[in-house]
Scaffold this active site. Structure first.
Site, PDB file in Angstrom:
ATOM      1  N   LEU A 663       2.237  -2.377  -0.525  1.00  0.00           N
ATOM      2  CA  LEU A 663       2.463  -2.521   0.912  1.00  0.00           C
ATOM      3  C   LEU A 663       1.394  -3.353   1.605  1.00  0.00           C
ATOM      4  O   LEU A 663       1.667  -3.969   2.639  1.00  0.00           O
ATOM      5  CB  LEU A 663       2.549  -1.134   1.555  1.00  0.00           C
ATOM      6  CG  LEU A 663       3.603  -0.202   0.937  1.00  0.00           C
ATOM      7  CD1 LEU A 663       3.614   1.134   1.660  1.00  0.00           C
ATOM      8  CD2 LEU A 663       4.990  -0.834   0.967  1.00  0.00           C
ATOM      9  N   ASN A 664       0.183  -3.333   1.093  1.00  0.00           N
ATOM     10  CA  ASN A 664      -0.900  -4.136   1.651  1.00  0.00           C
ATOM     11  C   ASN A 664      -1.833  -4.488   0.499  1.00  0.00           C
ATOM     12  O   ASN A 664      -2.511  -3.612  -0.055  1.00  0.00           O
ATOM     13  CB  ASN A 664      -1.652  -3.364   2.738  1.00  0.00           C
ATOM     14  CG  ASN A 664      -2.737  -4.188   3.412  1.00  0.00           C
ATOM     15  OD1 ASN A 664      -3.516  -4.884   2.757  1.00  0.00           O
ATOM     16  ND2 ASN A 664      -2.819  -4.098   4.723  1.00  0.00           N
ATOM     17  N   GLU A 737      -4.270   7.900  -6.790  1.00  0.00           N
ATOM     18  CA  GLU A 737      -4.738   8.653  -7.955  1.00  0.00           C
ATOM     19  C   GLU A 737      -4.658   7.833  -9.251  1.00  0.00           C
ATOM     20  O   GLU A 737      -5.476   8.002 -10.157  1.00  0.00           O
ATOM     21  CB  GLU A 737      -3.891   9.924  -8.141  1.00  0.00           C
ATOM     22  CG  GLU A 737      -3.493  10.624  -6.863  1.00  0.00           C
ATOM     23  CD  GLU A 737      -4.482  11.658  -6.388  1.00  0.00           C
ATOM     24  OE1 GLU A 737      -5.464  11.892  -7.100  1.00  0.00           O
ATOM     25  OE2 GLU A 737      -4.269  12.227  -5.308  1.00  0.00           O
TER      26      GLU A 737
END
Length: 770
Positions: A663-664, A737
């Site tokens: 997403l980024n 994670e």
């Protein structure tokens, strides 16, 4: 979890398995998987400027008049009771306003435990706190001192004299194994998995590996120590806290102190690192109690020593992994047995045995883990809980098996990669682990690896390469909510009690809201970090981004209906149904006829409204029941080992990730690198030193608990497949994670390739190589 709960989970899975996919969340892929403008870019973090200028306010920086500072006295025994407690010298010390012990502490209920059945609970253990003279672990707080300055409080704490009646404590891991208990489940999975007669197939296999792998205790060491600034006002409680469980902390404190949930406000706009540690522990509860007694605001800021004695970390593990394969490398059996430490009062499952159930196809499985109940601090979540120690054992065993067969380690994985869930048979929502291996191997230069260990050297340095897989399950939490407000200028504000621990939460959700509502970034603002905002679950399990994304998506659907209702008939949108319009250009427009459109500002002004607000909520994550959903990774390490001293120096790391859509890119790279650095620390330096005679944690500072520093961190290259997961919001899975899992194994496997010595015990200190 009980056998009854296991049966319920099994029943739900059976039902959901027959439900048509189109009825479940993600039945229609999110349109923003492909229609992205702000998403996918490298938007800088919106909290960055304030943090660089020092303007971002953390929990220990909230100014308050008449503030008192807390210092703790810790027990010196692991089990017994307080026989004598002399606080007179401390009470007479300069600046001291209060000394609180079990003699004068207010009544406090046991913290409600964190769990999936109560997302407004955050307790990490189920012990009473300062309610009696009993001692339950070495480090338990026996007295709280409040003074005008921190220095005065610390000095007065040294004046308190405590006498104990000690009894025999259980602090020995090896001794405890004899009476270990076997829980019915790990999280929502049955603990015992016995499928396909693995013992027989292990005995009959052409190639087999059977070894013990150990990982040590590990403590949390975020840059920001645990801290709270606490005040009671008119019977209500305000807590400025460093927490990744805002609503859980608020709900728990309400239960503990007999308050209405609405009478507790928890504010946590910025957190300087969480990684599972920043939940509800004794220090917040004791600070609240002391502030109540003193009737003054209180600041609690834990020292590193207090953090190690009060904040749980990753448990010690001992894992037996046995793998069997035929001559072409096909896995015939996978056995994974092991021990961890989980006191009966602890909440956290370190489910290391879950790892091998999802990574590889195999004809048979024999998996179970046991817990040792010791008189120690409750263990807790730590980045990649379960999967991080689990991948160390499984992935080292895979490397050993590849060497025994004489096969390239990547080829062995390729031949056994799971095409659906190896245990349940559930289809993957999306899985491309071997594509990640191909990306990583090409960038890393895997073809230069020498199959025979010890064949490359530069002077005294032996050079080695290793790889390992990583895995972490997709999670999306129900009930996470956002309020989306549009004002009559066409600006949008998104608000939720979500958390910012450095991962870029507000930044990414701003990008998401802009794309979802057809707006430029400068028309969207985001507020998070306070329990007065709509409910958000804890930030953990790499679940927050997906949960918030689902809530914003749900809110957008409500906005369409409300905007069409407000627009009425005097609008180009008249007669259109919600399914027939889309967000674009700061308003709504017809899908079939884009000329039929009206801006948000126009609709609100005509209706005489200053603003329009809706709340969207993330629904039940039924998709994770029907599908096998995991982020995966391929980790590569090149290192050198001194033949003279045994010193290990990592030259470079490459991580290639399959986590759905990114997403980024900027914030994702930061998350992946941070996770890999934690994996580097696990492999080489991190170990909590416990005196098993007394139960005392000895490594209580950064001088004797070693985290990687800049000179330890090599070049790290990050790659990803960017293949969308059609079942998830925005096509993305969690990335927080996965960066840690598999890294320690890749490093250990590279050490073997360099030296021919197989070290199965972390950390990989030089004494184990000499």
């Amino acid at each position: 979890m009980t056998k009854l709960q296991n049966a319920i989970v099994g029943g739900v899975r059976a039902v959901i398995g027959h439900v048509p996919a189109s009825w479940l969340p993600g039945g229609t892929p999110d349109p923003l998987i492909d229609k992205r403008v702000a998403l996918g870019g490298q938007q800088t973090r919106i909290d960055g400027p304030d943090k660089v200028r020092g303007a971002a306010r953390f929990a220990a920086e909230v100014p308050m008049k008449n503030l008192l500072y807390a210092s703790f006295v810790h027990s010196a025994i692991a089990r017994g009771r307080i026989a004598d407690l002399d606080v007179s010298a401390a009470e007479a010390a300069p600046g001291v306003a209060l000394v609180m012990t079990h003699h004068n502490a207010p009544k406090m209920a046991v913290p409600p435990p964190i769990g999936m059945t109560n997302l407004k609970a955050a307790g990490n253990h189920t012990l009473p706190i300062m309610q009696d003279a009993k001692i339950r672990w070495n480090g338990q707080v026996v007295a709280v001192v409040l003074a005008e300055t921190r220095e005065q409080a610390d000095h007065a704490a040294t004046l308190i004299r405590v006498g104990y009646e000690a009894v025999q404590a259980r602090t020995q891991f090896e001794e405890g194994k004899a009476s270990a208990y076997t829980p019915d489940s790990m999280l929502v999975e049955k603990n015992r998995l016995d499928k396909g007669n693995a013992t027989q197939k292990l005995a009959e296999a052409a190639f087999k590996i059977d070894a013990i792998y150990t990982t040590p205790w590990e403590n949390h060491n975020p840059i920001e120590p645990h801290a709270s600034t606490i005040v009671w006002q008119d019977g209500k409680l305000i807590v400025h806290d460093a927490t990744q469980m805002i609503h859980g902390t608020a709900g728990s404190l309400a239960k503990i102190f007999g308050l209405k949930v609405g009478d507790v406000q928890v504010s946590s706009p910025y957190v300087g690192g969480g990684f599972g540690a920043k939940g509800l522990w004794d220090h917040q509860i004791l600070g609240v109690a002391a502030a109540k007694l003193a009737d003054r605001p209180v600041r609690v800021a834990l020292s590193r020593a207090s953090m190690h004695r009060l904040i749980g970390g990753r448990t010690q593990t001992e894992q037996r992994v046995a793998l069997a394969a035929d001559a072409d490398g096909t896995l015939k059996a996978l056995l994974h047995h092991g021990y961890g430490v989980k006191p009966l009062h602890s909440i956290c499952d370190e489910g290391f045995s879950l790892t091998g159930r999802s990574l590889y196809a195999c004809e048979s499985f024999d998996i179970v883990q046991h817990y040792v109940d010791l008189d120690l601090l409750a263990n807790s979540f730590m980045r990649g809980p379960g999967e991080t120690p689990g991948t160390f054992a499984i992935e080292c065993a895979m490397d050993e098996l590849a060497h025994a067969i004489g096969m390239d380690p990547i080829e062995l994985r390729r031949r056994n990669v799971a095409t659906r869930d190896p245990v349940s048979g559930a289809p993957h929502s999306q899985s491309a682990m071997m594509e990640a291996y191909d990306l990583g191997a090409a960038r890393f230069g895997w073809h230069r690896r020498m199959a025979q260990p010890g064949m490359r050297r530069e002077g005294e340095w032996l050079i080695g390469m290793g790889c390992a897989s990583g895995t972490f399950p997709f999670m999306r939490m129900p009930g996470t909510s956002v309020r989306v407000t549009i004002d009559n200028s066409g600006d949008v504000h998104v608000a939720s009690a979500a958390h910012e621990m450095g991962m870029g939460t507000a930044t990414v959700q701003r990008q998401h809201a802009a794309d979802r509502l057809g707006l430029p970034l400068d028309k969207v603002t985001v507020t998070i970090g306070d329990s007065s905002l709509p409910f958000a679950s804890f930030a953990g399990g790499s679940s927050q981004t997906a949960s918030l994304a689902a809530a914003i998506s749900a809110a957008s659907g409500k906005l369409v209906a409300e905007l069409l209702r407000l627009a009425g008939n005097d609008t180009p949108l008249a007669g259109l149904k919600p399914a027939e319009v889309e967000f674009a250009d700061g308003g709504l427009r017809g899908v079939e006829d884009p000329a039929r459109n009206e801006s948000f500002a126009s609709i609100l002004r005509r209706s005489g409204r200053a603003e329009l607000s809706v709340v969207g909520e993330s629904g039940a994550p039924l998709e994770i029941i029907k599908y096998s959903m995991h982020s995966t990774s391929a980790n590569f390490c090149e290192l050198r080992v001194s033949e003279v001293t045994g010193e290990i120096r990592v030259n470079r790391l490459v991580g290639a990730f399959d986590c759905g859509r990114i997403l980024n890119a900027r914030t994702a790279i930061s998350q992946f690198k941070g996770g890999m650095i934690m994996g580097l620390g696990m492999a080489l330096t991190e170990e909590t030193l416990l005196d098993e005679r007394s139960g005392r944690i000895m490594s209580t500072s950064l001088a004797d608990y070693h985290v990687p520093v800049h000179l330890d961190v090599p070049d790290i290259d990050i790659l990803w497949t960017d293949i969308p997961d059609p079942r998830t919001p925005l096509g993305a899975r969690g990335i927080g994670e996965i960066g840690t899992t598999g890294v320690a194994a890749a490093i250990a496997n590279a050490v073997f390739n360099a030296t021919g010595k197989r070290v199965r015990d972390l950390p990989l200190t030089l004494d184990k190589l000499l």
